[in-house]
Design an enzyme around this catalytic site. Structure first.
Site, PDB file in Angstrom:
ATOM      1  N   TYR A 242       0.818  -1.214   0.000  1.00 61.87           N
ATOM      2  CA  TYR A 242       0.000   0.000   0.000  1.00 61.87           C
ATOM      3  C   TYR A 242       0.857   1.272   0.000  1.00 61.87           C
ATOM      4  O   TYR A 242       0.393   2.317  -0.434  1.00 61.87           O
ATOM      5  CB  TYR A 242      -0.968  -0.004   1.193  1.00 61.87           C
ATOM      6  CG  TYR A 242      -2.113  -0.977   0.991  1.00 61.87           C
ATOM      7  CD1 TYR A 242      -2.997  -0.817  -0.079  1.00 61.87           C
ATOM      8  CD2 TYR A 242      -2.309  -2.059   1.838  1.00 61.87           C
ATOM      9  CE1 TYR A 242      -4.034  -1.704  -0.290  1.00 61.87           C
ATOM     10  CE2 TYR A 242      -3.350  -2.955   1.633  1.00 61.87           C
ATOM     11  CZ  TYR A 242      -4.212  -2.779   0.573  1.00 61.87           C
ATOM     12  OH  TYR A 242      -5.236  -3.663   0.345  1.00 61.87           O
TER      13      TYR A 242
HETATM   14  C1  LIG Z   1      -0.232  -7.591  -1.640  1.00 59.41           C
HETATM   15  C2  LIG Z   1      -0.704  -8.101  -3.026  1.00 59.41           C
HETATM   16  C3  LIG Z   1      -2.143  -7.644  -3.234  1.00 59.41           C
HETATM   17  C4  LIG Z   1       0.195  -7.529  -4.099  1.00 59.41           C
HETATM   18  O1  LIG Z   1      -0.240  -8.008  -5.362  1.00 59.41           O
HETATM   19  P1  LIG Z   1       0.733  -7.996  -6.650  1.00 59.41           P
HETATM   20  O2  LIG Z   1      -0.085  -8.315  -7.845  1.00 59.41           O
HETATM   21  O3  LIG Z   1       1.909  -8.859  -6.398  1.00 59.41           O
HETATM   22  O4  LIG Z   1       1.202  -6.478  -6.648  1.00 59.41           O
HETATM   23  P2  LIG Z   1       1.674  -5.603  -7.914  1.00 59.41           P
HETATM   24  O5  LIG Z   1       2.435  -6.474  -8.852  1.00 59.41           O
HETATM   25  O6  LIG Z   1       0.515  -4.875  -8.474  1.00 59.41           O
HETATM   26  O7  LIG Z   1       2.646  -4.594  -7.199  1.00 59.41           O
HETATM   27  C5  LIG Z   1       2.418  -3.179  -7.166  1.00 59.41           C
HETATM   28  C6  LIG Z   1       3.628  -2.557  -6.512  1.00 59.41           C
HETATM   29  O8  LIG Z   1       3.691  -2.991  -5.158  1.00 59.41           O
HETATM   30  C7  LIG Z   1       4.932  -3.646  -4.919  1.00 59.41           C
HETATM   31  N1  LIG Z   1       4.683  -4.738  -3.979  1.00 59.41           N
HETATM   32  C8  LIG Z   1       3.740  -5.695  -4.063  1.00 59.41           C
HETATM   33  N2  LIG Z   1       3.801  -6.495  -2.984  1.00 59.41           N
HETATM   34  C9  LIG Z   1       4.812  -6.020  -2.218  1.00 59.41           C
HETATM   35  C10 LIG Z   1       5.388  -6.405  -0.983  1.00 59.41           C
HETATM   36  N3  LIG Z   1       4.902  -7.457  -0.284  1.00 59.41           N
HETATM   37  N4  LIG Z   1       6.436  -5.707  -0.492  1.00 59.41           N
HETATM   38  C11 LIG Z   1       6.922  -4.633  -1.160  1.00 59.41           C
HETATM   39  N5  LIG Z   1       6.427  -4.197  -2.344  1.00 59.41           N
HETATM   40  C12 LIG Z   1       5.379  -4.895  -2.854  1.00 59.41           C
HETATM   41  C13 LIG Z   1       5.414  -4.128  -6.266  1.00 59.41           C
HETATM   42  O9  LIG Z   1       6.821  -4.282  -6.322  1.00 59.41           O
HETATM   43  C14 LIG Z   1       4.935  -3.015  -7.178  1.00 59.41           C
HETATM   44  O10 LIG Z   1       5.832  -1.923  -7.112  1.00 59.41           O
HETATM   45  P3  LIG Z   1       6.357  -1.197  -8.451  1.00 59.41           P
HETATM   46  O11 LIG Z   1       5.123  -0.595  -9.086  1.00 59.41           O
HETATM   47  O12 LIG Z   1       7.304  -0.181  -7.934  1.00 59.41           O
HETATM   48  O13 LIG Z   1       6.946  -2.278  -9.270  1.00 59.41           O
HETATM   49  C15 LIG Z   1      -0.609  -9.659  -3.131  1.00 59.41           C
HETATM   50  O14 LIG Z   1       0.712 -10.054  -2.806  1.00 59.41           O
HETATM   51  C16 LIG Z   1      -1.567 -10.412  -2.236  1.00 59.41           C
HETATM   52  O15 LIG Z   1      -2.674 -10.738  -2.648  1.00 59.41           O
HETATM   53  N6  LIG Z   1      -1.122 -10.714  -1.010  1.00 59.41           N
HETATM   54  C17 LIG Z   1      -1.897 -11.502  -0.080  1.00 59.41           C
HETATM   55  C18 LIG Z   1      -3.167 -10.807   0.352  1.00 59.41           C
HETATM   56  C19 LIG Z   1      -2.957  -9.419   0.926  1.00 59.41           C
HETATM   57  O16 LIG Z   1      -2.018  -9.146   1.642  1.00 59.41           O
HETATM   58  N7  LIG Z   1      -3.906  -8.540   0.609  1.00 59.41           N
HETATM   59  C20 LIG Z   1      -3.937  -7.182   1.115  1.00 59.41           C
HETATM   60  C21 LIG Z   1      -4.835  -7.223   2.291  1.00 59.41           C
HETATM   61  S1  LIG Z   1      -4.871  -5.695   3.185  1.00 59.41           S
END
Ligand SMILES: CC(C)(COP(=O)(O)OP(=O)(O)OC[C@H]1O[C@@H](n2cnc3c(N)ncnc32)[C@H](O)[C@@H]1OP(=O)(O)O)[C@@H](O)C(=O)NCCC(=O)NCCS
Length: 171
Positions: A145
């Site tokens: 976020y």
């Molecule tokens: C968190 C989550 C939604 C990220 O989804 P994703 O498809 O991997 O994210 P994206 O590829 O769109 O990443 C967007 C940006 O966030 C960053 N990012 C994503 N997860 C990250 C993490 N855990 N730590 C640091 N950066 C992260 C990416 O590097 C990217 O940055 P950039 O634009 O500078 O390259 C996914 O890992 C998930 O579903 N996690 C488990 C459920 C969860 O935590 N949901 C949120 C509940 S509050």
């Protein structure tokens, strides 16, 4: 990846048992509670289906929207606001299947959910809401976020993020 768009969860069309975000709480919500809560009109879940040749679609991503209230003391600038509970849209759940993580789908899902909230809250015949709130699941989610500058932390609850509804108009 698919060009499909998010649709309301319908268990006739998608299988949810194969969804795995890597976080048990998120998986359990989709697998066990999402459809039940929709049937009870508690909230709504929207999924991004990936069609399978063998049958029902998989879920690549999902989000859940609900109504909630906050109190004005939570907000950074509470002046002008009444003392009674203030309506907001809760982004209650958001998850990406591990097979699709790291490809900007999390960002796309978040923007889709926020635009959806804005449409609901700004329609002349919709239901007003002051903003969107979400509860950050853990440190991994917090790092995700942090990439988006439209969130403000709520005063007394650092794990709760807030986004004023008017700031979503241009999203
Ligand atoms: C968190 C989550 C939604 C990220 O989804 P994703 O498809 O991997 O994210 P994206 O590829 O769109 O990443 C967007 C940006 O966030 C960053 N990012 C994503 N997860 C990250 C993490 N855990 N730590 C640091 N950066 C992260 C990416 O590097 C990217 O940055 P950039 O634009 O500078 O390259 C996914 O890992 C998930 O579903 N996690 C488990 C459920 C969860 O935590 N949901 C949120 C509940 S509050």
């Amino acid at each position: 990846m698919t060009k499909a768009e998010f649709v309301a969860l319908d268990l006739h069309d998608v299988t949810i048992q194969t969804f795995d975000s890597g976080k048990e709480a998120i998986n359990t919500y989709l697998r066990r509670y999402a459809a039940k809560n929709m049937a009870l009109n508690l909230n709504r879940t929207f999924v991004l289906p990936v069609p399978q040749q063998t049958g029902k679609s998989h879920v690549a991503a999902f989000y859940t929207l609900a109504l909630q209230t906050i109190v004005r003391a939570d907000l950074p600038d509470p002046t002008q606001l009444p003392r009674y509970p203030l309506p907001v849209i809760l982004l209650a759940q958001l998850g990406i299947d591990q097979r699709y993580q790291g490809r900007s789908l999390g960002a796309k899902t978040l923007v889709t959910a926020l635009r959806h909230a804005w449409r609901l809250a700004s329609a002349p015949d919709g239901i007003a809401a002051m903003g969107v709130v979400l509860d950050v699941l853990d440190q991994d989610a917090a790092r995700f976020y942090r990439h988006f500058d439209f969130f403000l932390p709520l005063s007394e609850q650092p794990d709760r993020l807030f986004c004023p509804i008017r700031s979503l108009e241009s999203l």
